[in-house]
Design a protein around this motif. Structure first.
Motif, mmCIF file in Angstrom:
data_model
loop_
_atom_site.group_PDB
_atom_site.id
_atom_site.type_symbol
_atom_site.label_atom_id
_atom_site.label_comp_id
_atom_site.label_asym_id
_atom_site.label_seq_id
_atom_site.Cartn_x
_atom_site.Cartn_y
_atom_site.Cartn_z
ATOM 1 N N ILE A 225 -2.642 -91.381 -57.917
ATOM 2 C CA ILE A 225 -1.492 -91.674 -57.044
ATOM 3 C C ILE A 225 -1.774 -92.925 -56.224
ATOM 4 N N ILE A 226 -0.760 -93.774 -56.121
ATOM 5 C CA ILE A 226 -0.798 -94.937 -55.227
ATOM 6 C C ILE A 226 0.330 -94.755 -54.226
ATOM 7 N N LEU A 227 -0.004 -94.703 -52.944
ATOM 8 C CA LEU A 227 0.990 -94.478 -51.899
ATOM 9 C C LEU A 227 1.075 -95.679 -50.962
ATOM 10 N N ILE A 228 2.302 -96.094 -50.673
ATOM 11 C CA ILE A 228 2.538 -97.210 -49.757
ATOM 12 C C ILE A 228 3.320 -96.682 -48.565
ATOM 13 N N SER A 229 2.780 -96.901 -47.368
ATOM 14 C CA SER A 229 3.424 -96.381 -46.155
ATOM 15 C C SER A 229 3.933 -97.511 -45.282
ATOM 16 N N HIS A 325 6.249 -92.064 -45.234
ATOM 17 C CA HIS A 325 6.416 -92.571 -43.871
ATOM 18 C C HIS A 325 5.239 -92.162 -42.990
ATOM 19 N N THR A 326 4.299 -93.098 -42.811
ATOM 20 C CA THR A 326 3.199 -92.912 -41.856
ATOM 21 C C THR A 326 2.939 -94.257 -41.179
ATOM 22 N N ASN A 327 2.143 -94.237 -40.117
ATOM 23 C CA ASN A 327 1.884 -95.468 -39.370
ATOM 24 C C ASN A 327 0.714 -96.272 -39.902
ATOM 25 N N SER A 328 -0.141 -95.660 -40.719
ATOM 26 C CA SER A 328 -1.327 -96.364 -41.188
ATOM 27 C C SER A 328 -1.753 -95.825 -42.542
ATOM 28 N N ALA A 329 -2.641 -96.558 -43.197
ATOM 29 C CA ALA A 329 -3.160 -96.116 -44.489
ATOM 30 C C ALA A 329 -3.989 -94.843 -44.332
ATOM 31 N N ILE A 460 4.551 -109.670 -33.466
ATOM 32 C CA ILE A 460 3.519 -108.686 -33.847
ATOM 33 C C ILE A 460 3.211 -107.684 -32.726
ATOM 34 N N TYR A 461 3.857 -107.832 -31.564
ATOM 35 C CA TYR A 461 3.514 -107.000 -30.402
ATOM 36 C C TYR A 461 3.616 -105.495 -30.729
ATOM 37 N N SER A 462 4.685 -105.088 -31.407
ATOM 38 C CA SER A 462 4.858 -103.654 -31.721
ATOM 39 C C SER A 462 3.771 -103.167 -32.669
ATOM 40 N N ILE A 463 3.254 -104.040 -33.552
ATOM 41 C CA ILE A 463 2.175 -103.645 -34.466
ATOM 42 C C ILE A 463 0.886 -103.479 -33.695
ATOM 43 N N LEU A 464 0.647 -104.336 -32.699
ATOM 44 C CA LEU A 464 -0.571 -104.249 -31.877
ATOM 45 C C LEU A 464 -0.620 -102.950 -31.081
ATOM 46 N N LEU A 465 0.535 -102.400 -30.780
ATOM 47 C CA LEU A 465 0.592 -101.126 -30.030
ATOM 48 C C LEU A 465 0.163 -99.949 -30.903
ATOM 49 N N ASN A 466 0.181 -100.148 -32.212
ATOM 50 C CA ASN A 466 -0.146 -99.070 -33.142
ATOM 51 C C ASN A 466 -1.652 -98.985 -33.376
ATOM 52 N N VAL A 467 -2.400 -98.740 -32.325
ATOM 53 C CA VAL A 467 -3.870 -98.701 -32.401
ATOM 54 C C VAL A 467 -4.352 -97.265 -32.504
#
Length: 467
Positions: A225-229, A325-329, A460-467
């Motif tokens: 399986i290859i999953l892209i989120s 649908h997830t926030n990270s790999a 990119i600010y919203s991506i930086l919040l996803n820590v």
């Protein structure tokens, strides 16, 4: 003279053909007078008289540089607007809907939003992920446009109380139509679909070399399986289709189930999801397994039934591609466990977990250098290094005054090796990557793009919040 900006209220006072023929662009419009920018050679009494006769109002002309007029015409009066027709572009003209769709296609817009309010209505295009206002129209003309869209999409024109979904088919693309009743009328969103995927290439999407190597290694495996989120609009479908294009040859049987079918690709068997008659991702997958497939693409893994069916398909020798649908790999593993998939099955079947985001690239014609200030960043994000130069968006005619032109994808690619598979089994995958000094998270990848001067901190600010 600064760059010419045309108020969206004034665009329709002159047709595309007239604007290009006389090289004029409206500056001001009132009840009796229209003031146009024009090139010096056209600022004559004879042309002024011709325009007054054609338009039916008093005309005044102001001379500007020809280069400025040319830029303004290319933005506000693109010749594609009316497909080289000589008809005037007005909201109540017979071909307005065709013009709208043609213009959206030429501008590479993904969606057209038609919205009505108490005293006005507007049409916006989503370009590079952002909505840009293109037209303002009268409310009485808006009702006529709504009826034309309903007729073209075979919907009930008398039904104004309930949402409706339809489809418009043109020669080279399809349009998914969604109608929603609102306070002052019906809002319509038209999604442009059915684009040819034959030119989508994995190498042009934004993968770094190391990421692409990991991705290709996983794709070449015969099963798994290859999953892209990623969130809606992050480019997951485009990445999947670029992968299918790579895999598409005469030796493989490739089947997909999608909602909706956004691209077409010759040689691939594509199925449109129809949940109202029971054709779900899970039921389609059951049927696919009787179709002797080599590669299966599911538009999305939404529930435990679909997730377990995908696992089963991969265990029986099929390569399964899908989105989740997830926030990270890393979060993809947790999401599958939440869906009821046992960790040992995930570790055995998951080849690759990818998280991606799309960020707009700064317009090279107008991006503006700014000073670096550590206080501008989220407190939760630890800055890995200080960049040499950073830029912010400004806006010019070249980028429709958005400050951005084009998009690039940012990827977090995790290839499931033996060590990661063991971490999945023991449910310690998060701590495994915390100890990995070579691993870069999605926020860190986004920061790298920012540090290269390709995008802005705002983007990119919203991506930086996803820590």
């Amino acid at each position: 003279m600064g760059k010419i900006i045309v108020n969206s209220d004034f665009i329709h006072v002159v047709s595309t053909d007239l604007a290009n023929y006389y090289k004029i662009v409206p500056k001001e419009v009132n009840e009796n007078l229209i003031l146009f920018y024009c090139i010096q050679s056209n600022n004559t009494f004879e042309i002024k008289e011709e325009l007054e006769l054609l338009i039916g109002k008093q005309i005044d002309l102001i001379s500007v540089e020809e280069s400025e007029i040319t830029k303004a015409l290319s933005i506000y009066y693109r010749k594609e607007r009316i497909n080289n027709s000589s008809k005037t572009l007005t909201v109540n003209s017979n071909d307005f809907l065709e013009v709208l769709l043609s213009e959206a296609k030429s501008l590479k817009s993904s969606d057209i939003h038609c919205e009505v309010y108490e005293k006005s209505a507007r049409i916006r295009f989503r370009i590079d992920g952002q909505l840009i206002e293109r037209y303002k129209i009268e409310t009485e003309n808006y009702l006529e446009l709504v009826n034309k869209i309903k007729i073209r999409s075979k919907l009930n024109i008398t039904e104004k109380r309930l949402p409706q979904d339809g489809r418009i088919t043109t020669e080279d693309f399809d349009v998914r139509v969604s109608i929603l009743p609102t306070l002052y009328g019906e809002k319509i969103v038209m999604r442009l679909l059915g684009q040819d995927a034959s030119n989508i290439d994995l190498t042009s999407l934004g993968f770094q070399k190391e990421e692409l190597d990991k991705y290709l290694e996983a794709v070449k495996k015969p099963n798994g399986i290859i999953l892209i989120s990623g969130p809606t609009g992050s480019g997951k479908t485009t990445t999947l289709y670029a992968t299918l294009r790579l895999l598409n040859d005469t030796k493989r049987n490739i089947v997909t189930v999608e909602d909706p079918i956004e691209y077409t690709l010759k040689g691939i068997n594509q199925v449109q999801l129809k949940e109202d008659i029971g054709l779900t991702f899970a039921s389609a997958l059951k049927s696919f397994l009787r179709q002797d497939p080599d590669v299966i693409m599911l538009g999305e893994i939404r529930d435990s039934e679909t997730a377990l069916m995908a696992i089963r398909a991969s265990l029986t020798g099929h390569l399964v591609l899908s989105t989740i649908h997830t926030n990270s790999a890393i979060g993809t593993v947790s999401r599958l466990i939440d869906m009821g998939v046992p960790p040992y099955l995930i570790s055995e079947t998951l080849n690759l977990s990818v998280a991606q985001r799309l960020v707009r690239k700064l317009c090279s014609h107008c991006k503006e250098e700014v000073s670096f200030d550590i206080n501008d960043f989220p407190e939760s994000f630890k800055i890995p290094y200080e960049p040499k130069k950073i830029f912010k968006a400004k806006g010019c005619n070249e980028c429709y005054h958005t400050g951005y032109k084009g998009r690039t994808a940012i990827y977090d690619v995790i290839n499931i090796n033996l060590a990661i598979a063991n971490a999945i089994k023991s449910n310690t995958i998060a701590s495994h990557f915390e100890k990995d000094e070579n691993y870069k998270s999605l926020p860190e990848k986004a920061y790298d793009v920012f540090a290269k001067g390709e995008t802005s901190l705002d983007e990119i600010y919203s991506i930086l919040l996803n820590v």
